[in-house]
Design an enzyme around this catalytic site. Structure first.
Site, PDB file in Angstrom:
ATOM      1  N   GLU A 128     -12.975 -25.782 -38.695  1.00 58.83           N
ATOM      2  CA  GLU A 128     -12.781 -27.251 -39.415  1.00 58.83           C
ATOM      3  C   GLU A 128     -13.512 -26.982 -40.915  1.00 58.83           C
ATOM      4  O   GLU A 128     -12.730 -27.561 -42.088  1.00 58.83           O
ATOM      5  CB  GLU A 128     -13.492 -27.944 -38.732  1.00 58.83           C
ATOM      6  CG  GLU A 128     -12.561 -28.314 -37.502  1.00 58.83           C
ATOM      7  CD  GLU A 128     -13.271 -29.330 -36.647  1.00 58.83           C
ATOM      8  OE1 GLU A 128     -12.533 -29.904 -35.555  1.00 58.83           O
ATOM      9  OE2 GLU A 128     -14.361 -30.102 -36.783  1.00 58.83           O
TER      10      GLU A 128
ATOM     11  N   CYS B  65     -19.169 -35.420 -35.807  1.00 59.18           N
ATOM     12  CA  CYS B  65     -17.509 -35.664 -35.835  1.00 59.18           C
ATOM     13  C   CYS B  65     -17.254 -36.878 -36.972  1.00 59.18           C
ATOM     14  O   CYS B  65     -16.268 -36.643 -37.633  1.00 59.18           O
ATOM     15  CB  CYS B  65     -17.329 -36.493 -34.376  1.00 59.18           C
ATOM     16  SG  CYS B  65     -18.017 -35.800 -33.138  1.00 59.18           S
TER      17      CYS B  65
ATOM     18  N   GLU C  87       8.772 -36.088 -30.447  1.00 55.56           N
ATOM     19  CA  GLU C  87       9.948 -35.743 -29.600  1.00 55.56           C
ATOM     20  C   GLU C  87      10.355 -34.534 -29.050  1.00 55.56           C
ATOM     21  O   GLU C  87      11.018 -34.220 -27.805  1.00 55.56           O
ATOM     22  CB  GLU C  87      11.187 -36.640 -30.479  1.00 55.56           C
ATOM     23  CG  GLU C  87      11.675 -35.862 -31.431  1.00 55.56           C
ATOM     24  CD  GLU C  87      13.068 -36.519 -32.017  1.00 55.56           C
ATOM     25  OE1 GLU C  87      13.657 -36.847 -31.556  1.00 55.56           O
ATOM     26  OE2 GLU C  87      12.908 -36.679 -33.263  1.00 55.56           O
TER      27      GLU C  87
ATOM     28  N   TYR D 239     -14.871 -24.068 -33.171  1.00 53.17           N
ATOM     29  CA  TYR D 239     -14.653 -25.527 -33.884  1.00 53.17           C
ATOM     30  C   TYR D 239     -15.083 -25.747 -35.373  1.00 53.17           C
ATOM     31  O   TYR D 239     -14.405 -25.985 -36.349  1.00 53.17           O
ATOM     32  CB  TYR D 239     -15.193 -26.603 -33.145  1.00 53.17           C
ATOM     33  CG  TYR D 239     -14.443 -26.929 -31.838  1.00 53.17           C
ATOM     34  CD1 TYR D 239     -13.371 -27.972 -31.830  1.00 53.17           C
ATOM     35  CD2 TYR D 239     -14.666 -26.335 -30.571  1.00 53.17           C
ATOM     36  CE1 TYR D 239     -12.850 -28.151 -30.441  1.00 53.17           C
ATOM     37  CE2 TYR D 239     -14.094 -26.577 -29.696  1.00 53.17           C
ATOM     38  CZ  TYR D 239     -13.199 -27.607 -29.459  1.00 53.17           C
ATOM     39  OH  TYR D 239     -12.453 -27.945 -28.224  1.00 53.17           O
TER      40      TYR D 239
HETATM   41  P1  NDP Z   1     -18.259 -22.797 -30.824  1.00 57.81           P
HETATM   42  O1  NDP Z   1     -18.765 -22.548 -29.370  1.00 57.81           O
HETATM   43  O2  NDP Z   1     -17.010 -23.764 -30.844  1.00 57.81           O
HETATM   44  O3  NDP Z   1     -18.001 -21.578 -31.689  1.00 57.81           O
HETATM   45  C1  NDP Z   1     -19.334 -20.670 -31.748  1.00 57.81           C
HETATM   46  C2  NDP Z   1     -18.668 -19.583 -32.468  1.00 57.81           C
HETATM   47  O4  NDP Z   1     -19.684 -18.604 -32.966  1.00 57.81           O
HETATM   48  C3  NDP Z   1     -17.783 -18.359 -31.684  1.00 57.81           C
HETATM   49  O5  NDP Z   1     -16.557 -18.398 -32.474  1.00 57.81           O
HETATM   50  C4  NDP Z   1     -18.647 -17.359 -31.368  1.00 57.81           C
HETATM   51  O6  NDP Z   1     -18.018 -16.233 -31.165  1.00 57.81           O
HETATM   52  C5  NDP Z   1     -19.420 -17.463 -32.532  1.00 57.81           C
HETATM   53  N1  NDP Z   1     -20.658 -16.670 -32.362  1.00 57.81           N
HETATM   54  C6  NDP Z   1     -21.721 -17.110 -31.487  1.00 57.81           C
HETATM   55  N2  NDP Z   1     -22.822 -16.581 -31.399  1.00 57.81           N
HETATM   56  C7  NDP Z   1     -22.665 -15.572 -32.527  1.00 57.81           C
HETATM   57  C8  NDP Z   1     -23.398 -14.620 -33.226  1.00 57.81           C
HETATM   58  N3  NDP Z   1     -24.650 -14.365 -32.586  1.00 57.81           N
HETATM   59  N4  NDP Z   1     -23.011 -13.930 -34.104  1.00 57.81           N
HETATM   60  C9  NDP Z   1     -21.515 -14.428 -34.664  1.00 57.81           C
HETATM   61  N5  NDP Z   1     -20.945 -15.099 -34.178  1.00 57.81           N
HETATM   62  C10 NDP Z   1     -21.332 -15.740 -33.266  1.00 57.81           C
HETATM   63  O7  NDP Z   1     -19.494 -23.619 -31.663  1.00 57.81           O
HETATM   64  P2  NDP Z   1     -19.704 -24.332 -32.963  1.00 57.81           P
HETATM   65  O8  NDP Z   1     -20.654 -23.999 -33.259  1.00 57.81           O
HETATM   66  O9  NDP Z   1     -18.166 -24.154 -33.781  1.00 57.81           O
HETATM   67  O10 NDP Z   1     -19.491 -25.884 -32.336  1.00 57.81           O
HETATM   68  C11 NDP Z   1     -20.327 -26.485 -31.533  1.00 57.81           C
HETATM   69  C12 NDP Z   1     -19.760 -27.158 -30.454  1.00 57.81           C
HETATM   70  O11 NDP Z   1     -19.346 -28.450 -31.118  1.00 57.81           O
HETATM   71  C13 NDP Z   1     -18.176 -26.767 -30.048  1.00 57.81           C
HETATM   72  O12 NDP Z   1     -18.272 -26.076 -28.624  1.00 57.81           O
HETATM   73  C14 NDP Z   1     -17.531 -28.243 -29.797  1.00 57.81           C
HETATM   74  O13 NDP Z   1     -17.765 -28.477 -28.423  1.00 57.81           O
HETATM   75  C15 NDP Z   1     -18.176 -28.956 -30.612  1.00 57.81           C
HETATM   76  N6  NDP Z   1     -17.146 -29.535 -31.735  1.00 57.81           N
HETATM   77  C16 NDP Z   1     -16.322 -30.139 -31.319  1.00 57.81           C
HETATM   78  C17 NDP Z   1     -15.341 -30.386 -32.368  1.00 57.81           C
HETATM   79  C18 NDP Z   1     -13.976 -31.104 -32.064  1.00 57.81           C
HETATM   80  O14 NDP Z   1     -14.099 -31.767 -30.965  1.00 57.81           O
HETATM   81  N7  NDP Z   1     -13.106 -31.093 -32.995  1.00 57.81           N
HETATM   82  C19 NDP Z   1     -15.695 -30.131 -33.713  1.00 57.81           C
HETATM   83  C20 NDP Z   1     -16.944 -29.517 -33.929  1.00 57.81           C
HETATM   84  C21 NDP Z   1     -17.793 -29.135 -32.776  1.00 57.81           C
HETATM   85  P3  NDP Z   1     -16.904 -16.076 -29.753  1.00 57.81           P
HETATM   86  O15 NDP Z   1     -15.819 -16.748 -29.994  1.00 57.81           O
HETATM   87  O16 NDP Z   1     -16.807 -14.525 -29.780  1.00 57.81           O
HETATM   88  O17 NDP Z   1     -18.068 -16.379 -28.635  1.00 57.81           O
END
Ligand code: NDP
Length: 463
Positions: free
Chosen positions: A184, A48, A444, A180
């Protein structure tokens, strides 16, 4: 309790572990805490905090463009990646120092070592190969990026861990994932001048967010020049003769990039922690199973944060840690409230959200009122930027409660934090209507959308 070396031993010096250790130590408990990498954990060291600093850095390219409409002439701008990394590292080191000072000032003993359970009251400190004992133990060892071992060439790809310390800013990057981190970082790299492509397996990025955030953000990102490839995944990564990467996708695309970044979820760090020796149960995904009080299947061992793989957010881990201290040391069993957690995606434009998306609410409630405003933020009237802000309230028609609030636009994350209080307090749409606006602001709109834009009845939209 004197038979143990510590009243409380914490494995993991991230947000959750440090908070629990510090609070327990401040109560006079004998506390030890071990961290194998750097104090501060994912959030502070490679999550973060550095991410937000990178987000700020990436905003300047558009800010320079926007300045012209306000009469400014900005001289040729140039971005220097090593300067950003150096300054980010200095800030992270400062925060890491504060975490450690906070712990030692509270009286906790700090171990800079990996630690593993030997049994349910004993912990091995690996660096010194000593075993210490504790009455109560907290596992807060977090998670790590999923590297997809099965993907050909996965070892050539980076994850968010490496993205924070790349020796050179790539000219072109491919980022896999639609969550996320992928979204980002796509915005960050694009803002820093990198030719950026996002590849996502689903039909639309940011599954689980409201569709009024997902689609417009996708469009806004494409309008900036970020290429987004949906319904496709990386099939193979190969190092090419010119020392770049050739990436082939399942959809038959071939891309040449300098870096390929996997942002496809995170997995809990439960391997080789000795959990089985202590009788701590894991679920099928390898996460520690906890009860509502963060107790594991072993009654004196607790777990918080990403290692439990429930809500992977820093404030949640911190809150859970505070609950553990209440439960374990104040004789006040306290369970974290995971309902209505506001979050932000620091994309450009930003998303801020709390509560239910329209689609989820439509499945759960018979009648909804949807209030939606789409407008060009005032700043962009002179900057000339075409980006729109979207604000949306999802209201349960039966009791008029606002059950979802979604914002796409500048400072959406800041607004989501305040909106979270209103939803948590159970405010109704009438409470919003009675609230005087702050003028002139974007926020607003949240209190001046008097008429529903449309209604949903039994899952169907009625205008
Ligand atoms: P996320 O769970 O947000 O997203 C994972 C992404 O990877 C999804 O789009 C998923 O697809 C895809 N995916 C999963 N497995 C595969 C695969 N085998 N092949 C291809 N695509 C795949 O995880 P992140 O890694 O982005 O972030 C981890 C966590 O960290 C988040 O869940 C969040 O809680 C936290 N985080 C929070 C932030 C914030 O508050 N601003 C910023 C960064 C991280 P599908 O959607 O189809 O499942």
């Amino acid at each position: 309790m004197a038979e143990y070396d510590y009243d409380f031993f914490v494995i993991g010096g991230g947000s959750g572990g440090v908070r629990a250790a510090r609070l327990a130590a401040a109560m006079g408990k004998r506390v030890g805490i071990a961290e194998e990498y750097r104090y501060g954990g994912t959030c502070v060291i490679r999550g973060c905090v550095p991410k937000k600093l990178f987000v700020y850095a990436s905003h300047f390219s558009e800010a320079f463009e926007d300045a012209a409409g306000y009469g400014w002439t900005v001289a040729d701008s140039h971005f220097d990646w090593p300067t950003l990394i150096r300054n980010k590292d200095r800030e992270i080191a400062r925060l890491e120092g504060l975490y450690k000072t906070g712990l030692s000032n509270a009286g906790a003993e700090i171990f800079e070592s990996r630690a593993e359970l030997v049994d349910n009251h004993s912990i091995r400190i690996l660096d010194s190969n000593t075993v210490v004992t504790a009455d109560k133990i907290l596992i807060a060892a977090g998670g790590r990026p999923n590297h997809v071992e099965g993907l050909e060439g996965h070892e050539l790809a980076i994850t968010s861990n490496e993205a924070f310390d790349l020796p050179r800013l790539p000219k072109a990057i491919l980022i896999a994932g639609g969550g996320y981190i992928a979204v980002e970082f796509a915005n960050i790299f694009h803002g820093l001048g990198v030719e950026t492509t996002l590849i996502y397996r689903g039909a639309e990025i940011l599954k689980n967010f409201d569709m009024d955030m997902r689609r417009p953000l996708h469009q806004a990102m494409e309008a900036k020049g970020i290429r987004i490839l949906c319904e496709d995944v990386i099939d193979r990564i190969v190092r090419s003769a010119d020392d770049r990467l050739d990436v082939t996708t399942s959809g038959g695309r071939n891309l040449k990039v300098d870096e390929a970044m996997l942002a496809i979820g995170r997995i809990p760090n439960t391997e080789n922690l000795g959990l089985e020796k202590a009788g701590v149960q894991l679920d099928e995904a390898g996460a520690i199973v906890v009860d509502p009080y963060m107790r594991t299947s072993c009654e004196n061992i607790y777990a918080v944060g990403d290692i439990t793989d429930r809500v992977q957010l820093t404030p949640v881990a911190i809150h859970e840690a505070m609950c553990v201290v209440e439960t374990a040391f104040r004789d006040n069993p306290t369970s974290p409230d995971h309902d209505l957690i506001a979050t932000a995606v620091f994309s450009q434009p930003e998303i801020g959200t709390v509560g239910l998306s329209e689609d989820v609410a439509a499945n759960r409630f018979e009648r909804l009122e949807i209030y939606r405003a789409e407008f060009r933020p005032m700043k962009h009237t002179l900057s000339g930027r075409q980006e729109k802000t979207i604000m949306k309230l999802v209201v349960n028609a039966a009791d008029r409660k606002v059950i979802g609030a979604h914002i796409l636009g500048p400072d959406a994350g800041e607004m989501a934090q305040i909106l979270a209080i209103t939803l948590k307090a159970g405010c109704s749409k009438d409470d919003f209507d009675r609230t005087m606006a702050v003028h002139p602001t974007a926020a607003e709109e949240l209190v001046t959308m008097y008429q529903p834009s449309y209604r949903i009845e039994n899952g169907k939209r009625v205008d």
